[in-house]
Design a protein around this motif. Sequence first.
Motif, mmCIF file in Angstrom:
data_model
loop_
_atom_site.group_PDB
_atom_site.id
_atom_site.type_symbol
_atom_site.label_atom_id
_atom_site.label_comp_id
_atom_site.label_asym_id
_atom_site.label_seq_id
_atom_site.Cartn_x
_atom_site.Cartn_y
_atom_site.Cartn_z
ATOM 1 N N ALA B 216 0.838 -1.201 0.000
ATOM 2 C CA ALA B 216 0.000 0.000 0.000
ATOM 3 C C ALA B 216 0.873 1.252 0.000
ATOM 4 C CB ALA B 216 -0.889 0.004 1.235
ATOM 5 N N TRP B 217 0.423 2.258 -0.722
ATOM 6 C CA TRP B 217 1.116 3.544 -0.779
ATOM 7 C C TRP B 217 0.089 4.623 -0.474
ATOM 8 C CZ3 TRP B 217 6.273 2.884 -2.195
ATOM 9 C CH2 TRP B 217 6.578 1.639 -2.775
ATOM 10 N N THR B 218 0.441 5.568 0.354
ATOM 11 C CA THR B 218 -0.536 6.602 0.686
ATOM 12 C C THR B 218 -0.047 7.971 0.233
ATOM 13 O OG1 THR B 218 0.486 6.769 2.856
ATOM 14 C CG2 THR B 218 -1.456 5.366 2.678
ATOM 15 N N ALA B 219 -1.002 8.892 0.044
ATOM 16 C CA ALA B 219 -0.652 10.218 -0.455
ATOM 17 C C ALA B 219 -1.812 11.179 -0.236
ATOM 18 C CB ALA B 219 -0.310 10.138 -1.941
ATOM 19 N N ASN B 463 -6.543 23.588 -0.546
ATOM 20 C CA ASN B 463 -7.842 23.613 0.127
ATOM 21 C C ASN B 463 -8.030 22.493 1.142
ATOM 22 O OD1 ASN B 463 -9.406 25.918 -0.787
ATOM 23 N ND2 ASN B 463 -9.171 25.029 -2.823
ATOM 24 N N THR B 464 -7.299 21.361 0.940
ATOM 25 C CA THR B 464 -7.529 20.236 1.855
ATOM 26 C C THR B 464 -6.450 20.143 2.940
ATOM 27 O OG1 THR B 464 -6.430 18.835 0.246
ATOM 28 C CG2 THR B 464 -8.827 18.738 0.282
ATOM 29 N N GLY B 465 -5.266 20.633 2.652
ATOM 30 C CA GLY B 465 -4.185 20.544 3.643
ATOM 31 C C GLY B 465 -3.458 19.216 3.565
ATOM 32 N N ALA B 466 -2.209 19.226 4.026
ATOM 33 C CA ALA B 466 -1.400 18.005 3.953
ATOM 34 C C ALA B 466 -1.831 17.023 5.030
ATOM 35 C CB ALA B 466 0.080 18.340 4.119
ATOM 36 N N GLY B 467 -1.677 15.757 4.766
ATOM 37 C CA GLY B 467 -2.033 14.767 5.795
ATOM 38 C C GLY B 467 -2.195 13.381 5.227
ATOM 39 N N ALA B 468 -1.167 12.852 4.568
ATOM 40 C CA ALA B 468 -1.263 11.494 4.039
ATOM 41 C C ALA B 468 -1.407 10.519 5.207
ATOM 42 C CB ALA B 468 -0.021 11.163 3.223
ATOM 43 N N LEU B 469 -2.245 9.504 4.991
ATOM 44 C CA LEU B 469 -2.434 8.476 6.019
ATOM 45 C C LEU B 469 -1.171 7.658 6.188
ATOM 46 C CD1 LEU B 469 -5.845 6.993 4.932
ATOM 47 C CD2 LEU B 469 -5.410 8.319 6.993
ATOM 48 N N SER B 470 -1.072 6.975 7.304
ATOM 49 C CA SER B 470 0.008 6.011 7.442
ATOM 50 C C SER B 470 -0.388 4.756 6.672
ATOM 51 C CB SER B 470 0.196 5.683 8.926
ATOM 52 O OG SER B 470 0.610 4.348 9.044
ATOM 53 N N PRO B 471 0.581 4.096 6.045
ATOM 54 C CA PRO B 471 0.250 2.848 5.339
ATOM 55 C C PRO B 471 -0.283 1.783 6.305
ATOM 56 C CG PRO B 471 2.413 3.650 4.680
ATOM 57 C CD PRO B 471 1.970 4.492 5.833
ATOM 58 N N ASP B 472 -0.138 2.012 7.605
ATOM 59 C CA ASP B 472 -0.649 1.036 8.570
ATOM 60 C C ASP B 472 -2.062 1.350 9.041
ATOM 61 O OD1 ASP B 472 1.719 -0.422 8.544
ATOM 62 O OD2 ASP B 472 2.651 0.958 9.983
ATOM 63 N N ALA B 473 -2.648 2.427 8.533
ATOM 64 C CA ALA B 473 -4.016 2.769 8.947
ATOM 65 C C ALA B 473 -4.956 1.618 8.600
ATOM 66 C CB ALA B 473 -4.455 4.051 8.250
ATOM 67 N N PRO B 474 -5.978 1.377 9.432
ATOM 68 C CA PRO B 474 -6.846 0.227 9.211
ATOM 69 C C PRO B 474 -7.510 0.203 7.829
ATOM 70 C CG PRO B 474 -7.640 1.601 11.054
ATOM 71 C CD PRO B 474 -6.295 2.098 10.675
ATOM 72 N N GLU B 475 -7.931 1.380 7.331
ATOM 73 C CA GLU B 475 -8.595 1.398 6.013
ATOM 74 C C GLU B 475 -7.635 0.941 4.918
ATOM 75 O OE1 GLU B 475 -8.359 3.977 8.101
ATOM 76 O OE2 GLU B 475 -10.175 5.224 8.099
ATOM 77 N N GLU B 478 -7.071 -2.799 5.121
ATOM 78 C CA GLU B 478 -8.231 -3.512 4.611
ATOM 79 C C GLU B 478 -8.175 -3.585 3.075
ATOM 80 O OE1 GLU B 478 -12.902 -2.564 4.642
ATOM 81 O OE2 GLU B 478 -11.823 -2.013 6.497
ATOM 82 N N ALA B 479 -7.837 -2.458 2.470
ATOM 83 C CA ALA B 479 -7.733 -2.431 1.004
ATOM 84 C C ALA B 479 -6.656 -3.411 0.533
ATOM 85 C CB ALA B 479 -7.419 -1.019 0.530
ATOM 86 N N LEU B 480 -5.568 -3.462 1.270
ATOM 87 C CA LEU B 480 -4.468 -4.346 0.913
ATOM 88 C C LEU B 480 -4.914 -5.809 1.002
ATOM 89 C CD1 LEU B 480 -1.455 -4.537 0.226
ATOM 90 C CD2 LEU B 480 -0.947 -4.432 2.649
ATOM 91 N N GLU B 481 -5.624 -6.132 2.064
ATOM 92 C CA GLU B 481 -6.125 -7.508 2.213
ATOM 93 C C GLU B 481 -7.048 -7.874 1.064
ATOM 94 O OE1 GLU B 481 -5.141 -10.010 3.918
ATOM 95 O OE2 GLU B 481 -3.639 -8.589 4.639
ATOM 96 N N GLY B 482 -7.916 -6.918 0.694
ATOM 97 C CA GLY B 482 -8.855 -7.149 -0.408
ATOM 98 C C GLY B 482 -8.110 -7.514 -1.687
ATOM 99 N N VAL B 483 -7.043 -6.801 -1.959
ATOM 100 C CA VAL B 483 -6.274 -7.062 -3.178
ATOM 101 C C VAL B 483 -5.627 -8.450 -3.103
ATOM 102 C CG1 VAL B 483 -4.189 -6.410 -4.439
ATOM 103 C CG2 VAL B 483 -5.872 -4.681 -3.833
ATOM 104 N N ARG B 484 -5.087 -8.771 -1.946
ATOM 105 C CA ARG B 484 -4.434 -10.081 -1.811
ATOM 106 C C ARG B 484 -5.429 -11.205 -2.077
ATOM 107 N NH1 ARG B 484 -0.588 -8.290 3.178
ATOM 108 N NH2 ARG B 484 1.005 -7.366 1.834
ATOM 109 N N GLU B 485 -6.641 -11.020 -1.553
ATOM 110 C CA GLU B 485 -7.660 -12.040 -1.787
ATOM 111 C C GLU B 485 -7.970 -12.177 -3.273
ATOM 112 O OE1 GLU B 485 -11.451 -11.567 0.328
ATOM 113 O OE2 GLU B 485 -10.203 -11.417 2.144
ATOM 114 N N ARG B 486 -8.084 -11.046 -3.926
ATOM 115 C CA ARG B 486 -8.449 -11.100 -5.342
ATOM 116 C C ARG B 486 -7.326 -11.715 -6.183
ATOM 117 N NH1 ARG B 486 -10.016 -7.242 -8.522
ATOM 118 N NH2 ARG B 486 -8.561 -5.759 -7.635
#
Lengths: 250, 638
Positions: B216-219, B463-475, B478-486
């Motif tokens: 996962a990569w966040t931005a 307008n939104t401000g900086a604040g990339a999530l951590s790649p360890d965030a639960p959401e 979850e996305a990463l797990e979904g991809v692995r399953e697929r």
Amino acid sequence: MNLTLKVWRQSGPEDKGRFESHEIEDVSEDSSFLEMMDQLNELLLSKGIEPVSFDHDCREGICGMCSLNINGFAHGPEDSTTTCQLHMRKFEDGDVITIEPFRARAFPVVRDLIVDRSSFDKIIQAGGYISARTGSAPDGNALPIPKADSDKAMDAAACIGCGACVASCKNASAMLFTSAKAGHLNLLPQGKAEKDKRVVDMVSAMDNAGFGNCRNYGECSAACPKDISLDFIAKLNRDHAKAKLKKLFS
Amino acid sequence: MILDSKIPDGPIAEKWDNHRFSSKLVNPANKRKYKIIVVGSGLAGGAAAATLGELGYNVDCFCYQDSPRRAHSIAAQGGINAAKNYQNDGDSIHRLFYDTVKGGDFRSREANVHRLAQISVNIIDQCVSQGVPFAREYGGLLANRSFGGAQVSRTFYARGQTGQQLLLGAYSALSRQIAAGQVTMHTRHEMLDMVVVGGHAKGIITRNLANGETKAWTADAVLLCTGGYGNAYYLSTNAVGCNVTAAFRAYRHGAGFANPCYTQIHPTCIPVSGDHQSKLTLMSESLRNDGRVWVPREALDCGKFPNDIPESERDYYLERKYPSFGNLAPRDISSRSAKEACDDGRGVGQGGRGVYLDFADAISRLGESTIRERYGNLFQMYERITGENAYKRPMRIYPAIHYTMGGLWVDYNLMTTVPGCFALGEANFSDHGANRLGASALMQGLSDGYFVIPYTVGNYLANTGAGALSPDAPEVKEALEGVRERVDQLTSTKGTRSSRSYHKELGQIMWDFAGMARNEKGLKKAIGDIQDLRGDFHKNLLVTGSNETLNAELERAGRVRDFLEFGELLCRDALERKESCGGHFREEYQTAEGEATRDDENFAHAAVWEYKGKDKTPDRHKEQLNFDNVKLAVRSYK
Ligand SMILES: Cc1cc2nc3c(=O)[nH]c(=O)nc-3n(C[C@H](O)[C@H](O)[C@H](O)COP(=O)(O)OP(=O)(O)OC[C@H]3O[C@@H](n4cnc5c(N)ncnc54)[C@H](O)[C@@H]3O)c2cc1C
Ligand code: FES
């Protein structure tokens, strides 16, 4: 036509690798070499054998992604042709064809016929550009460039970065690639300002990547699918010597 | 789904300037706090990543090839348009704008097209300064050629390798930023999903194609510059790896998909030679400057050697039907005319699916060496593939899927309906309406990447401000797990059929029923057939090997899985668009002479599809298109 293929298999960078032999039947002479490989892979798949990995993308001779050493020649025996543009009508029924990856220290095998050519990107990152900030350019016609110069730059710029030059050189030298890339920019007036630094930096990136020395064998140009001329190597040598001298006296 | 196009106020020629002025800026010192993901390193992605890196943003750029320089933009041959009027032949920004809106059969957004025409002039300047070796006249000035759908000479070119040279320009600028540490390049990485958190695009999930690792990569923003979906037809002029996966995953997360039925069929490609065929090769449209298209007047002559067929027995059908544009009639019209000639039994070559493109006149007028200088590499490519020498006998050509005008819906800022997710280049729907004119895609890709996105993404970020999530965030996890399953699903089906065989079958359905001519009955059948094929795919797919190594079968299977869903969406869009326009030709809607009939009253809109869930019919929304600066007219090239 029916063929026997001796294909290099290597499960990963650490594996020693070996040849595997496969018979393939009913290959159309209108199919390209890579389409013949597709046919082989479908055959292997139907037998539950893992297909052979090879690099390819555009299949029209321009992206430089395909490679392969075919019967000892980078991109096969036909002149000025990439593997994807090589067609089976150039082979005979009953032929035994040996298929290997490009071999060079600076191009380690990733899997089967796929090698890692990222060292080429590193050479470009070292100086294969003109620093032109987006949006800061003068009008395109502000600086007329003699057609002959521009044509010559285009001759060099036609390089597709496939690595056949390296694969066919006894020393696995990347001089043809590096000289084409540097030559394209050095020939143009826009490229003059950074010329000395460019050649010095690109050549040292090339040396650091583990490519061998150029001994002017000329195999590179003979194998080049885009016929990049050896003249560019001579030019790079001159430009490099001049840049070094200037550095010495400055 | 709310479709707010965010077209700025004011007269058309001032909109972009006004918009730039009213856009918020990110303070130079703050730029490095923002992370931007750029998926794709073609003209759109390469230009965007280089420019954003240069501005000081923290950029991660991804491509599936082993080097950013290999994106399929590299294959563009003919040229790039710009309203420079260097030839003094009456060109202007307004004329390029007008030609593009008309060429698109009045199905594009005026404001975007005008901006494109304005920016076109800066693109040429930028590329020249990077060292792109455009063709020049003896006096040293830039040369031009003509392209279809225009009566001025505004196309800039670099031999037959314009895309290559423009991409190498963008790649060199990108390389400079990679060296400077502003852009981190991830090659052999395929985006398999997007991460959406709180309605905003916040990252992507990739698979490392060299070793199978999913990550996962966040931005703060995600730019999709992933090219077109022509490979839904299996055979096309696209590279073998071109795919719809990135755009389709964004669609699944709520990004509207606009006009998927607008596909461009290029009239001059090398015909199919057999079942082994894995892709089709374009012969640049520029050849129509000097080549004349014909078929035998009588079906009986089709088997004869072409040079033995006398002038009087040839039908130069484009010159006959469209005297003012002749061989330079736009692509959709030329393609359909070729199909008509072949349907009429007058096609040549394998299976009667080919027409001649003849250079004999040009060679006798200009000499072989001039033709060689202009098109040498194309003639050589033709010889490699067909074994025939086109200096001595006419080329055989036939239409093929080439470009896709549809794509992710974007507003004037190139933002999709998912905030923070932008789409650039061929991946968006914005500028070409129902038909793209030659030499306009390169222009659009570079315009989006170099000149538009730096302003519009800045405005979004400010307008939104900086604040990339951590790649360890639960959401994200979850996305990463979904991809692995697929991914696992693909290797664990263990059926008997290869992904290639599914792709081929899908392609045949698409070509037969959603190709050059479409009708209600055929499209309904195609939808049913695709659903059946998809069902079979999930039961019977065979992928050997594991997902923890380089595995080309697995890569293809993943792409085909998305095409199998996307193909249905394309057919659905074609079914609902009950008119003929540009590349979308519905047999029910044509004049007695076989010309396309548009229905401006009911269909002067972009159709935007919203995903509603697995096996549910998606919703069709409309963005009404207003024509205030160009008068809606029947497109005529007679
Ligand atoms: C043969 C041919 C000739 C053409 N000639 C012309 C011409 O003369 N003039 C003209 O104007 N236009 C021409 N076009 C059209 C034009 O070349 C393209 O529309 C344009 O180059 C597309 O650029 P792009 O940056 O949007 O996409 P591309 O150049 O296709 O780049 C896509 C990028 O996305 C990456 N990517 C895709 N999917 C994924 C994924 N899932 N994960 C990670 N990365 C991904 C790829 O690696 C690549 O880097 C031609 C097209 C073709 C096929
Ligand atoms: S696959 Fe692109 S050059 Fe061969």
